[in-house]
Design a protein around this motif. Structure first.
Motif, PDB file in Angstrom:
ATOM      1  N   GLU A  86       5.438   1.822   4.515  1.00 29.55           N
ATOM      2  CA  GLU A  86       5.524   0.854   5.604  1.00 29.55           C
ATOM      3  C   GLU A  86       5.858   1.576   6.906  1.00 29.55           C
ATOM      4  OE1 GLU A  86       7.804  -3.351   6.698  1.00 29.55           O
ATOM      5  OE2 GLU A  86       8.872  -1.840   5.532  1.00 29.55           O
ATOM      6  N   ASP A  88       7.656   2.086  10.382  1.00 29.66           N
ATOM      7  CA  ASP A  88       9.002   1.664  10.783  1.00 29.66           C
ATOM      8  C   ASP A  88       9.261   1.793  12.286  1.00 29.66           C
ATOM      9  OD1 ASP A  88       9.245   4.380  11.155  1.00 29.66           O
ATOM     10  OD2 ASP A  88      10.717   4.701   9.570  1.00 29.66           O
ATOM     11  N   TRP A 115       9.792  -4.812  -1.623  1.00 30.81           N
ATOM     12  CA  TRP A 115      10.395  -4.983  -0.308  1.00 30.81           C
ATOM     13  C   TRP A 115       9.738  -6.076   0.524  1.00 30.81           C
ATOM     14  CZ3 TRP A 115      13.833  -2.644  -2.472  1.00 30.81           C
ATOM     15  CH2 TRP A 115      13.898  -1.284  -2.758  1.00 30.81           C
ATOM     16  N   GLN A 118       9.571  -5.176   7.152  1.00 31.34           N
ATOM     17  CA  GLN A 118      10.683  -4.796   8.027  1.00 31.34           C
ATOM     18  C   GLN A 118      11.006  -5.883   9.046  1.00 31.34           C
ATOM     19  OE1 GLN A 118      11.236  -0.684   9.838  1.00 31.34           O
ATOM     20  NE2 GLN A 118      10.397  -1.759  11.620  1.00 31.34           N
ATOM     21  N   GLU A 119       9.987  -6.536   9.573  1.00 29.08           N
ATOM     22  CA  GLU A 119      10.189  -7.575  10.585  1.00 29.08           C
ATOM     23  C   GLU A 119      11.100  -8.691  10.069  1.00 29.08           C
ATOM     24  OE1 GLU A 119       7.537 -10.763  13.235  1.00 29.08           O
ATOM     25  OE2 GLU A 119       6.550  -9.219  12.027  1.00 29.08           O
ATOM     26  N   LYS A 148      18.132   6.111   8.230  1.00 27.91           N
ATOM     27  CA  LYS A 148      18.342   4.667   8.324  1.00 27.91           C
ATOM     28  C   LYS A 148      18.830   4.238   9.710  1.00 27.91           C
ATOM     29  CE  LYS A 148      18.513   2.128   4.922  1.00 27.91           C
ATOM     30  NZ  LYS A 148      17.652   2.902   4.117  1.00 27.91           N
ATOM     31  N   ARG A 151      16.182   4.297  12.384  1.00 37.30           N
ATOM     32  CA  ARG A 151      15.279   3.153  12.179  1.00 37.30           C
ATOM     33  C   ARG A 151      15.910   1.866  12.690  1.00 37.30           C
ATOM     34  NH1 ARG A 151      13.012   1.471   6.157  1.00 37.30           N
ATOM     35  NH2 ARG A 151      11.588  -0.219   6.795  1.00 37.30           N
ATOM     36  N   ASN A 155      14.844  -0.484  16.170  1.00 33.84           N
ATOM     37  CA  ASN A 155      14.338  -1.846  15.991  1.00 33.84           C
ATOM     38  C   ASN A 155      15.338  -2.939  16.344  1.00 33.84           C
ATOM     39  OD1 ASN A 155      11.503  -1.633  14.645  1.00 33.84           O
ATOM     40  ND2 ASN A 155      12.729  -0.109  13.566  1.00 33.84           N
ATOM     41  N   MET A 247      16.691  -3.009   2.729  1.00 29.56           N
ATOM     42  CA  MET A 247      15.750  -2.183   3.495  1.00 29.56           C
ATOM     43  C   MET A 247      15.905  -0.744   3.026  1.00 29.56           C
ATOM     44  SD  MET A 247      15.554  -1.316   7.580  1.00 29.56           S
ATOM     45  CE  MET A 247      15.058  -2.959   8.110  1.00 29.56           C
ATOM     46  N   ASP A 249      14.203   3.409   2.869  1.00 25.82           N
ATOM     47  CA  ASP A 249      13.281   4.402   3.412  1.00 25.82           C
ATOM     48  C   ASP A 249      12.451   5.049   2.312  1.00 25.82           C
ATOM     49  OD1 ASP A 249      14.032   3.990   6.047  1.00 25.82           O
ATOM     50  OD2 ASP A 249      15.735   5.339   5.886  1.00 25.82           O
TER      51      ASP A 249
END
Length: 317
Positions: A86, A88, A115, A118-119, A148, A151, A155, A247, A249
């Motif tokens: 995914e 990121d 998973w 991410q959104e 982490k 990321r 975001n 979440m 990685d």
């Protein structure tokens, strides 16, 4: 040693020479010593060592993470290191590399690990932060400082409030920032930091800060852990936190299977994780698959089952 990324279970002190992606260089020097002999490559740049063609390709795990492609006499192997499929918004996205043999991690190599995008998780984190801010509380979010927290920082919406950092997070971010990685601003928490700044703020901290005197800085707070292990029932209960966000990685079950298919490899070597179960599944589905033991199996928040995690250790997330 050809290094896939700078997490401590993939990069060890003691080699005469190191080769990595250039984004991993500052972290490797921070951890292994500024005087190590280190050569760096860009993605897709090739060199030859003893007749073997070697190149690095994006793994999508963390900033600077790489898959290692090895070609000799027409035979191609790829060492994946750790990876996720995914995007990121901070790591160079994973790229499948065609090969004959693929060495894959399987940290989350069970169907139960699936998973959410991410959104969706970031929306949950923002909702949690907003509620805490309304109640006058500090939001303390725990995640591994290498991977982490970059990321998360990238975001998090700055319109929600201030973001402050534990020293371990700050130092890692500054090492990346100094080589041109684009990271939003944040403030380092020191002994002199005014406690009024904590009210309604987001604090990014490593798991090792849990249950330490450092946490006494925040009088009214909510705590949360960001980890793939939060997917498992009881994982949060084993941690002294109020909430868990799922979440990781690392690739989930579907991500692992998709990545393997995209390589075109017929021989798969499974390591780091549920390798026995994963290799058996692959063998039953047409692959020549084997499990491979390694000296370092990962001992961090996203590498072992929750009941075997040592929260004071800072390896891969």
């Amino acid at each position: 040693a050809i290094i896939t990324h700078a997490h401590s279970d993939h990069a060890k002190w003691g080699c005469q020479q190191y080769l990595s992606h250039h984004f991993s260089a500052p972290i490797l020097r921070l951890r292994l010593g500024a005087d190590i002999t280190l050569e760096t490559l860009e993605y897709d740049e090739a060199i030859f060592i003893n007749g073997v063609k070697i190149s690095l390709h994006p793994a999508g795990h963390i900033v600077g993470s790489a898959q290692i492609r090895l070609e000799y006499l027409g035979e191609i192997w790829v060492v994946s290191g750790d990876y996720k499929v995914e995007e990121d918004n901070i790591s160079t996205p994973f790229e499948p590399v065609r090969c004959h043999t693929f060495i894959t991690e399987c940290t989350f190599g069970l169907p139960v690990f699936n998973w959410q995008p991410q959104e969706i998780i970031m929306d949950e984190i923002h909702t949690w932060w907003s509620r805490n801010k309304t109640e006058g509380k500090t939001s303390v979010l725990f995640g591994y400082p290498l991977g982490k927290t970059q990321r998360l920082l990238k975001n998090l919406d700055p319109d929600y409030g201030k973001v402050l950092a534990h020293g371990a997070v700050w130092n890692t971010n500054e090492a990346f920032r100094n080589i041109g990685v684009d990271l939003p601003a944040m403030e380092l928490i020191t002994k002199e930091t005014d406690a009024k700044k904590f009210e309604g703020a987001m604090i990014l901290a490593p798991p090792s800060a849990l249950s330490t005197p450092w946490m006494r800085k925040f009088k009214s707070k909510e705590t949360a852990m960001v980890s793939g292990w939060m997917n498992l029932r009881g994982a949060k209960r084993r941690r002294p936190v109020d909430k868990g966000f799922v979440m990781s990685d690392h690739a989930d079950w579907k991500g692992l299977l998709w990545a393997i298919k995209e390589t075109g490899a017929t021989k798969i070597l499974a390591t780091h994780g549920y390798k026995s179960t994963f290799a058996k599944y692959l063998s039953e589905n047409g692959y020549e698959a084997y499990e491979v033991d390694t000296l370092w199996e990962g001992v961090g928040i996203d590498e072992k089952e929750p009941d075997t995690i040592d929260p004071t250790n800072d390896s891969a997330a």
